[in-house]
Design a protein around this motif. Structure first.
Motif, PDB file in Angstrom:
ATOM      1  N   THR A  13       0.862  -1.243  -0.034  1.00 13.39           N
ATOM      2  CA  THR A  13       0.076   0.107  -0.012  1.00 13.39           C
ATOM      3  C   THR A  13       0.774   1.434  -0.013  1.00 13.39           C
ATOM      4  N   ALA A  14       2.106   1.208   0.464  1.00 16.30           N
ATOM      5  CA  ALA A  14       2.830   2.102   0.444  1.00 16.30           C
ATOM      6  C   ALA A  14       3.287   2.841  -0.914  1.00 16.30           C
ATOM      7  N   ASP A  99      11.108   3.115  -9.728  1.00 14.54           N
ATOM      8  CA  ASP A  99      10.107   2.610  -8.743  1.00 14.54           C
ATOM      9  C   ASP A  99      10.272   1.050  -8.441  1.00 14.54           C
ATOM     10  N   ALA A 100      11.097   0.298  -9.066  1.00 10.00           N
ATOM     11  CA  ALA A 100      11.369  -1.030  -8.707  1.00 10.00           C
ATOM     12  C   ALA A 100      12.717  -1.429  -9.506  1.00 10.00           C
ATOM     13  N   VAL A 101      13.297  -2.435  -8.784  1.00 10.35           N
ATOM     14  CA  VAL A 101      14.345  -3.152  -9.170  1.00 10.35           C
ATOM     15  C   VAL A 101      13.910  -4.530  -9.661  1.00 10.35           C
ATOM     16  N   ALA A 102      14.311  -5.039 -10.812  1.00 11.05           N
ATOM     17  CA  ALA A 102      14.012  -6.538 -11.328  1.00 11.05           C
ATOM     18  C   ALA A 102      15.304  -7.042 -11.402  1.00 11.05           C
ATOM     19  N   VAL A 103      15.660  -8.364 -11.201  1.00 12.41           N
ATOM     20  CA  VAL A 103      16.817  -9.170 -10.985  1.00 12.41           C
ATOM     21  C   VAL A 103      16.268 -10.640 -11.823  1.00 12.41           C
ATOM     22  N   THR A 104      17.621 -11.194 -12.493  1.00 17.35           N
ATOM     23  CA  THR A 104      17.391 -12.154 -12.982  1.00 17.35           C
ATOM     24  C   THR A 104      17.359 -13.421 -11.890  1.00 17.35           C
ATOM     25  N   SER A 105      16.439 -14.065 -11.526  1.00 13.37           N
ATOM     26  CA  SER A 105      16.688 -15.174 -10.302  1.00 13.37           C
ATOM     27  C   SER A 105      16.809 -16.675 -10.661  1.00 13.37           C
ATOM     28  N   LYS A 126      17.162  -0.554   0.918  1.00 15.35           N
ATOM     29  CA  LYS A 126      17.969   0.280   1.267  1.00 15.35           C
ATOM     30  C   LYS A 126      17.132   1.682   0.773  1.00 15.35           C
ATOM     31  N   HIS A 127      16.569   1.617  -0.478  1.00 19.02           N
ATOM     32  CA  HIS A 127      16.128   3.008  -1.126  1.00 19.02           C
ATOM     33  C   HIS A 127      14.458   2.681  -1.189  1.00 19.02           C
ATOM     34  N   ASP A 128      13.975   1.857  -0.458  1.00 20.93           N
ATOM     35  CA  ASP A 128      12.160   1.624  -0.786  1.00 20.93           C
ATOM     36  C   ASP A 128      11.655   1.246  -1.963  1.00 20.93           C
ATOM     37  N   LEU A 129      12.376   0.398  -2.567  1.00 25.95           N
ATOM     38  CA  LEU A 129      11.971   0.049  -4.002  1.00 25.95           C
ATOM     39  C   LEU A 129      11.168  -1.264  -3.967  1.00 25.95           C
ATOM     40  N   ASP A 357       7.018  -8.835  -5.768  1.00 29.01           N
ATOM     41  CA  ASP A 357       7.952  -9.967  -5.224  1.00 29.01           C
ATOM     42  C   ASP A 357       8.152  -9.923  -3.757  1.00 29.01           C
ATOM     43  N   ASP A 358       8.024 -10.633  -2.897  1.00 25.23           N
ATOM     44  CA  ASP A 358       8.871 -10.311  -1.541  1.00 25.23           C
ATOM     45  C   ASP A 358      10.180 -10.732  -1.621  1.00 25.23           C
ATOM     46  N   PRO A 359      11.010  -9.650  -1.308  1.00 25.00           N
ATOM     47  CA  PRO A 359      12.470  -9.777  -1.425  1.00 25.00           C
ATOM     48  C   PRO A 359      13.042 -10.898  -0.385  1.00 25.00           C
ATOM     49  N   LYS A 360      12.465 -10.694   0.596  1.00 28.38           N
ATOM     50  CA  LYS A 360      12.828 -11.460   1.784  1.00 28.38           C
ATOM     51  C   LYS A 360      12.726 -13.005   1.722  1.00 28.38           C
TER      52      LYS A 360
END
Length: 381
Positions: A13-14, A99-105, A126-129, A357-360
């Protein structure tokens, strides 16, 4: 080695106000699945703001191939520099403008995937992305939609690279039917091994094996050696590929022709390329016919991955597509090989449909088949 966990959509929601604002959205893509360190930034209008690649040519030449641990170490050294340069090129003031960071997983080499994923998670926190875990194969399949916005779903995909060889029916974001895959080696791997067997070199020190074979083949006689197209004798109803037998046949011919002079190398390269491409065309013809029966709305045949840069393959695929009433689509050569732009755009396609997606909870997955993804429905405001 970490195992992949289920990926899920997280509504934050943020970021709701930021998502629905009128300004363009900015997504950074990070690609470290194999040997090149690549970062790019794209906006929601389809504009590429920056793209930076740090190659590992020196390592590849020294070790005659990829050493995962050394490649990962190189990613660790290069990624901070590449990230900063991508921000500078983009004109954005800092990572906080994203707005977002996408990464090959996945899929890819575990140590290399880990470097990119860890870095992306750190940036997001770190940057609230917002954070997006991208499937490398989906990124290859979707990048033509950035470069040519008139490619609607469904469309057919021939994905040919150093690690992958498959035919896929792309029905929507996250929805893919794999019609065929290689039962042994990928076509890109076969090209690379033939280049090494022939000890091909070039004035350019930055040509992969596939480009070296193509360069030699252009000067050779493609009918000089009688190589048999794989899977030709048995009438198979699937769209699978096989290149192991073709490599073995090449080894035999090379051994019989010793010592090799330049002309013999060119003829061998040409004969191999003709046969390998004929195999790709035969299986793709079948995929076209199958998709026509099940998905009559298919209009495009997309060819992506490193081998898609091969001009002979492009010519033959274009002719095949035309014969089936399809439009052949090829990314520019620099977007055929692994790159940050494809990761950023795959992330953007998902982001604009409301995926978070949930980074954690995200782990890298060295094996992450396309057909295990879940369809992402269009975002509803």
């Amino acid at each position: 080695m970490l195992q992949a966990t289920n990926r899920y959509i997280v509504a934050r929601t943020a970021t709701a106000a930021r998502f629905f604002s009128h300004r363009p959205k900015y997504v950074m893509g990070i690609e470290t699945s194999c040997d090149d360190t690549a970062v790019a930034i794209v906006d929601s209008n389809g504009k590429i703001l920056s793209e930076v690649v740090s190659s590992q040519w020196a390592l590849l030449q020294k070790w005659k191939g990829i050493v995962p641990a050394l490649a990962a170490r190189s990613h660790e050294e290069n990624l901070p520099l590449v990230l900063n340069e991508a921000i500078v090129q983009s004109g954005l003031s800092s990572f906080k403008d994203l707005d977002a960071v996408a990464v090959t997983s996945g899929p890819g080499l575990a140590p290399c995937l880990n470097v990119g994923l860890s870095t992306a998670i750190d940036l997001a926190e770190k940057h609230d992305l917002d954070f997006l875990a991208v499937n490398h194969l989906e990124a290859h399949a979707l990048v033509p939609r950035l470069l040519n916005r008139d490619i609607p779903f469904p469309f057919l995909v021939l994905l040919v690279s150093g690690g992958h060889c498959s035919l896929v029916l792309a029905k929507d974001i996250g929805s893919y039917d794999v019609l065929g895959s290689t039962v042994d080696d990928s076509v890109g791997e076969a090209f690379d091994k033939v280049a090494r067997m022939l000890e091909l070199t070039s004035e350019s020190t930055k040509l992969h094996g596939g480009a070296l074979v193509e360069e030699a083949a252009q000067r050779g006689n493609e009918r000089a050696f009688p190589l048999t197209e794989p899977m030709k004798k048995k009438k198979r109803k699937d769209c699978d590929f096989s290149f192991a037998g073709l490599k073995t046949a090449m080894m035999r011919h090379i051994a019989e022709q010793q010592p090799l002079d330049t002309a013999k190398k060119q003829d061998l390269a040409a004969s191999f390329q003709r046969t390998a491409i004929a195999h790709l065309i035969t299986r793709t013809k079948l995929a076209c016919d199958l998709s026509a029966d099940t998905q009559p709305r298919v209009q495009h045949l997309v060819v992506c991955g490193g081998v898609a840069a091969n001009t002979s393959l492009r010519d033959k695929i274009a002719a095949l597509a035309a014969s089936r009433g399809l439009t052949a689509v090829f990314p520019p050569p620099r977007y055929c090989t692994d790159n940050g732009v494809m990761v950023a755009w795959a992330g953007m396609e998902r982001y604009l449909r409301g995926v978070r997606d949930d980074p954690k909870a995200t782990k890298y997955s060295p094996r992450w088949p396309l057909d295990t993804l879940t369809r992402v429905a269009p975002h509803e405001a």
